[in-house]
Structure formats: C-alpha cells, structure tokens
Design a protein around this motif. Structure first.
Motif, PDB file in Angstrom:
ATOM      1  N   MET A   1      65.922  69.217  36.142  1.00  0.00           N
ATOM      2  CA  MET A   1      66.699  70.008  35.197  1.00  0.00           C
ATOM      3  C   MET A   1      66.336  71.475  35.312  1.00  0.00           C
ATOM      4  N   ILE A   2      67.350  72.336  35.270  1.00  0.00           N
ATOM      5  CA  ILE A   2      67.166  73.775  35.113  1.00  0.00           C
ATOM      6  C   ILE A   2      67.460  74.105  33.655  1.00  0.00           C
ATOM      7  N   PHE A   3      66.559  74.843  33.011  1.00  0.00           N
ATOM      8  CA  PHE A   3      66.754  75.254  31.624  1.00  0.00           C
ATOM      9  C   PHE A   3      67.029  76.747  31.594  1.00  0.00           C
ATOM     10  N   ASP A   4      68.243  77.122  31.183  1.00  0.00           N
ATOM     11  CA  ASP A   4      68.651  78.522  31.095  1.00  0.00           C
ATOM     12  C   ASP A   4      68.733  78.890  29.609  1.00  0.00           C
ATOM     13  N   HIS A   5      67.893  79.809  29.172  1.00  0.00           N
ATOM     14  CA  HIS A   5      67.889  80.180  27.751  1.00  0.00           C
ATOM     15  C   HIS A   5      67.928  81.690  27.604  1.00  0.00           C
ATOM     16  N   ILE A  24      62.026  63.928  31.683  1.00  0.00           N
ATOM     17  CA  ILE A  24      62.712  65.111  32.204  1.00  0.00           C
ATOM     18  C   ILE A  24      61.767  65.888  33.112  1.00  0.00           C
ATOM     19  N   GLU A  25      62.231  66.233  34.301  1.00  0.00           N
ATOM     20  CA  GLU A  25      61.480  67.124  35.175  1.00  0.00           C
ATOM     21  C   GLU A  25      62.161  68.489  35.162  1.00  0.00           C
ATOM     22  N   VAL A  26      61.480  69.457  34.620  1.00  0.00           N
ATOM     23  CA  VAL A  26      62.011  70.822  34.574  1.00  0.00           C
ATOM     24  C   VAL A  26      61.640  71.509  35.886  1.00  0.00           C
ATOM     25  N   VAL A  27      62.640  71.823  36.692  1.00  0.00           N
ATOM     26  CA  VAL A  27      62.375  72.415  38.007  1.00  0.00           C
ATOM     27  C   VAL A  27      62.459  73.931  37.979  1.00  0.00           C
ATOM     28  N   GLY A  28      62.948  74.489  36.900  1.00  0.00           N
ATOM     29  CA  GLY A  28      63.020  75.938  36.796  1.00  0.00           C
ATOM     30  C   GLY A  28      63.529  76.368  35.438  1.00  0.00           C
ATOM     31  N   ILE A  29      63.115  77.558  35.027  1.00  0.00           N
ATOM     32  CA  ILE A  29      63.547  78.148  33.756  1.00  0.00           C
ATOM     33  C   ILE A  29      64.106  79.528  34.059  1.00  0.00           C
ATOM     34  N   THR A  30      65.305  79.796  33.560  1.00  0.00           N
ATOM     35  CA  THR A  30      65.913  81.110  33.751  1.00  0.00           C
ATOM     36  C   THR A  30      66.196  81.723  32.390  1.00  0.00           C
ATOM     37  N   LYS A 108      70.172  79.821  44.940  1.00  0.00           N
ATOM     38  CA  LYS A 108      69.350  79.296  46.035  1.00  0.00           C
ATOM     39  C   LYS A 108      68.895  77.872  45.749  1.00  0.00           C
ATOM     40  N   TYR A 109      68.545  77.606  44.486  1.00  0.00           N
ATOM     41  CA  TYR A 109      68.088  76.253  44.165  1.00  0.00           C
ATOM     42  C   TYR A 109      69.217  75.246  44.364  1.00  0.00           C
ATOM     43  N   LEU A 110      70.390  75.565  43.856  1.00  0.00           N
ATOM     44  CA  LEU A 110      71.519  74.645  44.007  1.00  0.00           C
ATOM     45  C   LEU A 110      71.910  74.486  45.471  1.00  0.00           C
ATOM     46  N   GLN A 111      71.832  75.546  46.229  1.00  0.00           N
ATOM     47  CA  GLN A 111      72.175  75.479  47.650  1.00  0.00           C
ATOM     48  C   GLN A 111      71.280  74.479  48.385  1.00  0.00           C
ATOM     49  N   ASN A 112      70.010  74.448  48.009  1.00  0.00           N
ATOM     50  CA  ASN A 112      69.039  73.621  48.724  1.00  0.00           C
ATOM     51  C   ASN A 112      68.715  72.305  48.024  1.00  0.00           C
ATOM     52  N   ALA A 113      69.370  72.035  46.888  1.00  0.00           N
ATOM     53  CA  ALA A 113      69.054  70.827  46.120  1.00  0.00           C
ATOM     54  C   ALA A 113      69.392  69.582  46.927  1.00  0.00           C
ATOM     55  N   CYS A 114      68.448  68.640  46.973  1.00  0.00           N
ATOM     56  CA  CYS A 114      68.685  67.383  47.693  1.00  0.00           C
ATOM     57  C   CYS A 114      69.200  66.298  46.759  1.00  0.00           C
ATOM     58  N   GLU A 115      69.272  66.571  45.482  1.00  0.00           N
ATOM     59  CA  GLU A 115      69.890  65.672  44.520  1.00  0.00           C
ATOM     60  C   GLU A 115      70.519  66.507  43.416  1.00  0.00           C
ATOM     61  N   GLN A 116      71.438  65.896  42.676  1.00  0.00           N
ATOM     62  CA  GLN A 116      72.147  66.647  41.646  1.00  0.00           C
ATOM     63  C   GLN A 116      71.203  67.079  40.524  1.00  0.00           C
ATOM     64  N   VAL A 117      71.502  68.249  39.993  1.00  0.00           N
ATOM     65  CA  VAL A 117      70.668  68.877  38.973  1.00  0.00           C
ATOM     66  C   VAL A 117      71.445  68.957  37.665  1.00  0.00           C
ATOM     67  N   THR A 118      70.770  68.674  36.564  1.00  0.00           N
ATOM     68  CA  THR A 118      71.333  68.926  35.244  1.00  0.00           C
ATOM     69  C   THR A 118      70.958  70.344  34.822  1.00  0.00           C
ATOM     70  N   VAL A 119      71.898  71.056  34.232  1.00  0.00           N
ATOM     71  CA  VAL A 119      71.623  72.404  33.733  1.00  0.00           C
ATOM     72  C   VAL A 119      71.786  72.386  32.219  1.00  0.00           C
ATOM     73  N   LEU A 120      70.718  72.698  31.501  1.00  0.00           N
ATOM     74  CA  LEU A 120      70.755  72.846  30.048  1.00  0.00           C
ATOM     75  C   LEU A 120      70.792  74.330  29.743  1.00  0.00           C
ATOM     76  N   ASN A 315      55.013  68.873  34.185  1.00  0.00           N
ATOM     77  CA  ASN A 315      56.092  68.756  35.167  1.00  0.00           C
ATOM     78  C   ASN A 315      55.565  69.032  36.558  1.00  0.00           C
ATOM     79  N   LYS A 316      55.902  68.177  37.494  1.00  0.00           N
ATOM     80  CA  LYS A 316      55.498  68.370  38.883  1.00  0.00           C
ATOM     81  C   LYS A 316      56.688  68.968  39.634  1.00  0.00           C
ATOM     82  N   CYS A 317      56.642  70.223  39.935  1.00  0.00           N
ATOM     83  CA  CYS A 317      57.776  70.827  40.634  1.00  0.00           C
ATOM     84  C   CYS A 317      57.291  71.716  41.769  1.00  0.00           C
TER      85      CYS A 317
END
Length: 317
Positions: A1-5, A24-30, A108-120, A315-317
């Motif tokens: 999951m990417i968390f954009d707040h 939930i695995e949080v792979v990035g926060i924006t 860049k993250y979405l471009q290289n994602a090897c599986e679908q990502v949820t964006v909150l 989270n292991k990212c």
C-alpha cells in the motif's frame, strides 16, 4: 500500500491507525502540501515512523500546489503535533526521506511494481492524478484507490468566498486533480462526507479513548484534543474523515454499505471541486461509501489504539 496524506491531525492519526494493521504492508508514504506546511508534516510523519519502529518506509514530500489553499491556521496543526512531549522526545530518522518529489516517486514505484498496489489517499488527489494523467499505462498496477473526498448527496464543508458550500475540502483544493481521478477509470472507492458525517469526534468518544491508558491511545487523544478549537469560524465539528477511509482496511465489510453512481466534477466557481450525481451519458461511474455502522468503527479504532509503541508491527519494505 502507498499512503498519500496531507499532514493534518486526521492524516497523522490515520498513519498511526494504518501502522497497527499487521495485514497491511506500507511500501511508501507521500505528503501533499495541502492541509499542512510540508516540513512540519514531514517531521510529524517521521517521528511517528520512529515511534512505531517503521523508519525503513520511504517518505516522499510533494511539491505540487492546488488551486484553493487551506486556511493557514489549519495548515499549522502538524507543528503542534510534533511539539507534544512524546514527539519532542522522539528523534526522527531522515535516511528514508526520498530525494525526489512525491509524484515522481509514485510514478517510479508504479512503473516498477511487480504486483498491484492499493493507494490510500486522505488528502487531495494531486499526486496520483499527475501520475495518471502523464502515465496512463501505470493504471494497470493500481489495484484499488481508497480516497477520502467529496460530498455526493450532502452539503460540503467548504465555506469560502468563491464557494457555494457544495464542495468537500480535499476535492476543492485541486478540482482538476479530482476530475482526473474520477474520470480515470481506476478501481476507486470514494469515502465522502455522506459517510464521515456519522463519525463526529465527540466528548464521549474521547472519554472512552482516555480510559484505554496506553501510549498510543494517549497520543491519539492528545492529537484529537487539539481539534476541539481547530475550526471555530466554520461552526462545525471535527469528524473522523480520514480515519474512516483508513479503518475500512481493517473493519468487517459488513460495517459499511457502498453504492455505485455516475458522477461528474465541476471546475468553475462557485462549484469548483463539486462531485455531483450525473446522467450516465455525462458522468463517470464510481463506487462510494453511502453509510456505515459508526459505533463499530469507533470501537475498532479504540481497540487498535489499545497498545504501546513497542508492540507495533514493522513493515518490511
């Protein structure tokens, strides 16, 4: 999951809640510089990651500006949050701060994602909309977008000179981004004011939270206490806006009801950012949360905050 707040008190509480969810695995926060001053929001975010042993999660600060700025006193609230005693005692790690703007990191993250990502998203849709508009091919790597935004069949919460009161703030801050997201065709679950209006932060809830008596519950209570005088001019209550969108990831699906509707987004004043029902030929079909079991959500939040910081899942990212 990417968390954009966007750094407000509700966003920081949502980050705390999200980090309690072991599934939930949080792979990035924006961070979007909307309901915050960006450096304060970054500091508060990093301190929360340090408190919860999650310093490895990448954090990217946004630099895209919306058309309609939030009031200055609201934007200053993250400064209060990282001035609380436990936050002052916590040193933020900065090695995980990404050296590129949030929208670039997301692309860049979405471009290289090897599986679908949820964006909150608990702030405006600006960062994701920029990516969708410039790189439509990355949409295939987005599994779902959960966005706290909009007011479909209820009054909005914007009271500005160029508004007729129909908009919700996240949608109003960047109307063009709102339109891009709504019309993008991504798997979107909208969490509008229609649902969050059922979850005011009242004294009874704060009293129940105070009786939990854990480090996390006490910090959350202090954050929420700051909201009791946060919006006096607008004469409405602080609600669990972002918290509800986040809680949907953890509560039982029987706790909320969604509906699917064609909607359109307006771009001109006094209705810029308004999301309203539309004829199928003129709108985009989206799913949105129509109603919730408010008490179940409250109790879920209280249970999740019934812990001390050393018990957090890392989270292991």
């Amino acid at each position: 999951m990417i968390f954009d707040h966007d750094g407000g008190i509700d966003d920081l509480l949502s980050l705390l809640l999200l980090l309690t969810m072991e599934h939930i695995e949080v792979v990035g926060i924006t961070i979007t510089p909307a309901d915050c001053y960006p450096e304060d929001a970054l500091t508060s975010t990093l301190k929360i990651l340090s408190l919860t042993n999650n310093e490895s999660i990448p954090v990217a600060l946004g630099n895209l500006a919306g058309l309609n700025p939030f009031p200055a006193d609201w934007r200053a609230q993250p400064k209060f949050c990282h001035a609380l005693p436990v936050m002052l005692r916590t040193k933020e790690a900065r090695a995980n701060v990404v050296d590129e703007p949030a929208h670039v990191w997301v692309a860049k993250y979405l471009q290289n994602a090897c599986e679908q990502v949820t964006v909150l998203m608990t702030g405006p849709a600006t960062n994701l909309a920029y990516v969708i508009e410039g790189h439509s091919e990355y949409k295939n790597n987005i599994g779902q977008v959960i966005w706290m935004g909009g007011a479909i069949r209820v009054k909005g919460n914007v009271a500005m000179h160029d508004s007729d009161g129909s908009q919700e703030w996240n949608a109003y801050w960047d109307p063009q981004a709102t339109k891009v997201l709504i019309e993008s065709g991504v798997n979107l679950c909208l969490v509008p004011l229609d649902a969050t209006n059922s979850l005011p932060i009242d004294r009874q809830f704060l009293f129940e939270l105070s009786n939990v008596k854990t480090e996390l519950a006490d910090l959350a209570g202090q954050f929420w206490a700051a909201t009791t005088t946060a919006i006096p001019t607008y004469e409405f209550t602080y609600f669990m806006w972002d918290i509800l969108a986040t809680a949907l990831l953890g509560v039982s699906e029987s706790c909320w009801q969604t509906t699917s509707t064609h909607v359109s987004v307006e771009l001109t004043s006094p209705r810029a950012g308004t999301i309203s029902c539309a004829e199928s030929s003129a709108g985009s079909r989206i799913e949105w949360v129509q109603s919730i079991n408010a008490e179940q959500v409250r109790q879920y939040v209280i249970r999740q905050f019934n812990r001390n910081f050393e018990t957090f899942f890392t989270n292991k990212c």
